[in-house]
Design a protein around this motif. Structure first.
Motif, PDB file in Angstrom:
ATOM      1  N   HIS A  86       0.778  -1.221  -0.065  1.00 24.32           N
ATOM      2  CA  HIS A  86      -0.050  -0.202  -0.084  1.00 24.32           C
ATOM      3  C   HIS A  86       0.890   1.335  -0.206  1.00 24.32           C
ATOM      4  O   HIS A  86       1.957   1.230   0.443  1.00 24.32           O
ATOM      5  CB  HIS A  86      -0.682   0.112   1.083  1.00 24.32           C
ATOM      6  CG  HIS A  86      -2.087  -0.999   1.090  1.00 24.32           C
ATOM      7  ND1 HIS A  86      -3.108  -0.876   1.763  1.00 24.32           N
ATOM      8  CD2 HIS A  86      -2.383  -1.869   0.372  1.00 24.32           C
ATOM      9  CE1 HIS A  86      -4.056  -1.666   1.464  1.00 24.32           C
ATOM     10  NE2 HIS A  86      -3.486  -2.379   0.510  1.00 24.32           N
ATOM     11  N   ASN A  92      -6.317   3.107  -2.173  1.00 28.52           N
ATOM     12  CA  ASN A  92      -7.272   2.939  -2.715  1.00 28.52           C
ATOM     13  C   ASN A  92      -7.813   4.608  -3.323  1.00 28.52           C
ATOM     14  O   ASN A  92      -8.239   4.592  -4.539  1.00 28.52           O
ATOM     15  CB  ASN A  92      -8.740   2.586  -1.798  1.00 28.52           C
ATOM     16  CG  ASN A  92      -9.167   1.556  -2.524  1.00 28.52           C
ATOM     17  OD1 ASN A  92      -9.043   0.791  -3.389  1.00 28.52           O
ATOM     18  ND2 ASN A  92      -9.415   0.785  -1.275  1.00 28.52           N
ATOM     19  N   ARG A 141      -6.381   5.343  -6.817  1.00 30.89           N
ATOM     20  CA  ARG A 141      -6.377   4.667  -7.913  1.00 30.89           C
ATOM     21  C   ARG A 141      -7.797   5.022  -8.629  1.00 30.89           C
ATOM     22  O   ARG A 141      -8.490   4.602  -9.770  1.00 30.89           O
ATOM     23  CB  ARG A 141      -6.849   3.146  -7.522  1.00 30.89           C
ATOM     24  CG  ARG A 141      -5.774   2.393  -6.951  1.00 30.89           C
ATOM     25  CD  ARG A 141      -4.488   2.507  -8.100  1.00 30.89           C
ATOM     26  NE  ARG A 141      -3.208   2.112  -7.194  1.00 30.89           N
ATOM     27  CZ  ARG A 141      -2.123   2.160  -7.553  1.00 30.89           C
ATOM     28  NH1 ARG A 141      -1.903   2.337  -8.784  1.00 30.89           N
ATOM     29  NH2 ARG A 141      -1.051   1.879  -6.714  1.00 30.89           N
ATOM     30  N   HIS A 142      -8.510   6.181  -7.951  1.00 26.27           N
ATOM     31  CA  HIS A 142      -9.835   6.674  -8.332  1.00 26.27           C
ATOM     32  C   HIS A 142      -9.721   7.464  -9.991  1.00 26.27           C
ATOM     33  O   HIS A 142      -8.488   8.197  -9.960  1.00 26.27           O
ATOM     34  CB  HIS A 142     -10.407   7.677  -7.378  1.00 26.27           C
ATOM     35  CG  HIS A 142     -11.268   6.915  -6.377  1.00 26.27           C
ATOM     36  ND1 HIS A 142     -12.604   6.691  -6.479  1.00 26.27           N
ATOM     37  CD2 HIS A 142     -10.722   6.146  -5.339  1.00 26.27           C
ATOM     38  CE1 HIS A 142     -13.201   5.827  -5.748  1.00 26.27           C
ATOM     39  NE2 HIS A 142     -11.801   5.461  -4.916  1.00 26.27           N
ATOM     40  N   LYS A 192     -12.050  -3.851  -7.384  1.00 26.93           N
ATOM     41  CA  LYS A 192     -11.875  -2.957  -6.201  1.00 26.93           C
ATOM     42  C   LYS A 192     -12.991  -1.889  -5.865  1.00 26.93           C
ATOM     43  O   LYS A 192     -12.968  -1.246  -4.690  1.00 26.93           O
ATOM     44  CB  LYS A 192     -10.634  -1.968  -6.558  1.00 26.93           C
ATOM     45  CG  LYS A 192      -9.200  -2.676  -6.657  1.00 26.93           C
ATOM     46  CD  LYS A 192      -8.295  -1.436  -6.699  1.00 26.93           C
ATOM     47  CE  LYS A 192      -7.066  -2.047  -6.735  1.00 26.93           C
ATOM     48  NZ  LYS A 192      -6.142  -1.219  -7.056  1.00 26.93           N
TER      49      LYS A 192
END
Ligand code: DC
Length: 238
Positions: free
Chosen positions: A88, A98, A101-102, A174
């Motif tokens: 991470h 996370n 990655r948007h 995801k």
């Protein structure tokens, strides 16, 4: 530097287009070899997320390059291994794996990665990660700029359509909503910015080995990469 069995530890540079599957390949190779893995795209994404959160990127996508350059000393990026074995990205200690990655980050990252001060700062950090060798690093300019002397350089390509399909699958897995059309447009647009920027553009190093993985399974890619690694090691030992 050598490993316990006297096999030399090398630097493996994996460059290529966005969503070409290079991160999964690089990760898997690092795991098989007991090497460290560095996802340099995640570093550019983390700087982009910081810039977005601090109002340095307008809603129309205009990037305040001077403000971002001035903020670089305040941006610490690290990688942490989680208990499930995945890696991470940490931005100033916060797990942003996370968030980076948007789609909003994907849409803004190329202009941020084109800022010379950002590139210099991150390239220096990447070179520090490689000091001990035994590293697999993936990105766009690893074989050309970060480690021009890497013992093994791979350049990965696949059609934009194949890459967009893979990216949608990854995002959906995801739990991040994504449409194929939007992702394809983003992939094509990012390719263009990455290839045409003046500061270390995406370019195949003259001594890189090409891999077009459009028609390959993950297992075939992993085996192909391991074979190239063994060849590189035998060349060193020759
Ligand atoms: O591999 P990725 O899609 O996560 O990379 C995100 C962006 O960062 C991509 O648009 C290109 C840029 N990048 C770069 O310029 N140099 C690198 N070494 C890695 C990524």
């Amino acid at each position: 530097m050598q490993s316990k069995d006297n096999t030399p530890r090398i630097i493996i540079a994996i460059d290529g287009y966005s969503s070409s599957g290079k991160s999964s390949m690089a990760k898997s190779l690092a795991k098989s070899l007991g090497y460290n893995y560095v996802d340099t795209g995640a570093m550019y994404r983390a700087v982009t997320l910081y810039a977005m959160r601090h109002g340095m990127i307008a809603t129309d996508g205009t990037v305040n390059a001077d403000a971002i350059a001035a903020a670089l000393p305040d941006i610490a990026i690290a990688f942490e291994r989680t208990p499930d074995g995945s890696q991470h990205t940490l931005l100033n200690g916060e797990d942003v794996e996370n968030a980076i990655r948007h789609m909003e980050v994907s849409n803004n990252v190329s202009p941020v990665a084109a800022i010379p001060a950002v590139r210099h700062n991150l390239v220096e950090k990447q070179q520090a990660f490689g000091m001990e060798k035994g590293i697999v690093m993936d990105g766009r300019d690893i074989g050309t700029t970060v480690f021009p002397d890497a013992e093994l350089k791979i350049f990965v390509d696949a059609s934009a359509q194949t890459r967009a399909q893979r990216r949608v699958k990854e995002l959906v897995e995801k739990g991040i909503p994504a449409s194929y059309e939007e992702v394809l447009a983003n992939v094509v647009h990012r390719d263009h910015i990455d290839e045409t920027r003046t500061e270390s553009p995406l370019r195949r190093a003259a001594d890189a080995i090409n891999l077009d993985n459009s028609e390959m399974t993950i297992e075939q890619q992993n085996q192909w990469l391991l074979d190239r690694y063994h060849e590189a090691i035998s060349k060193l030992n020759a």
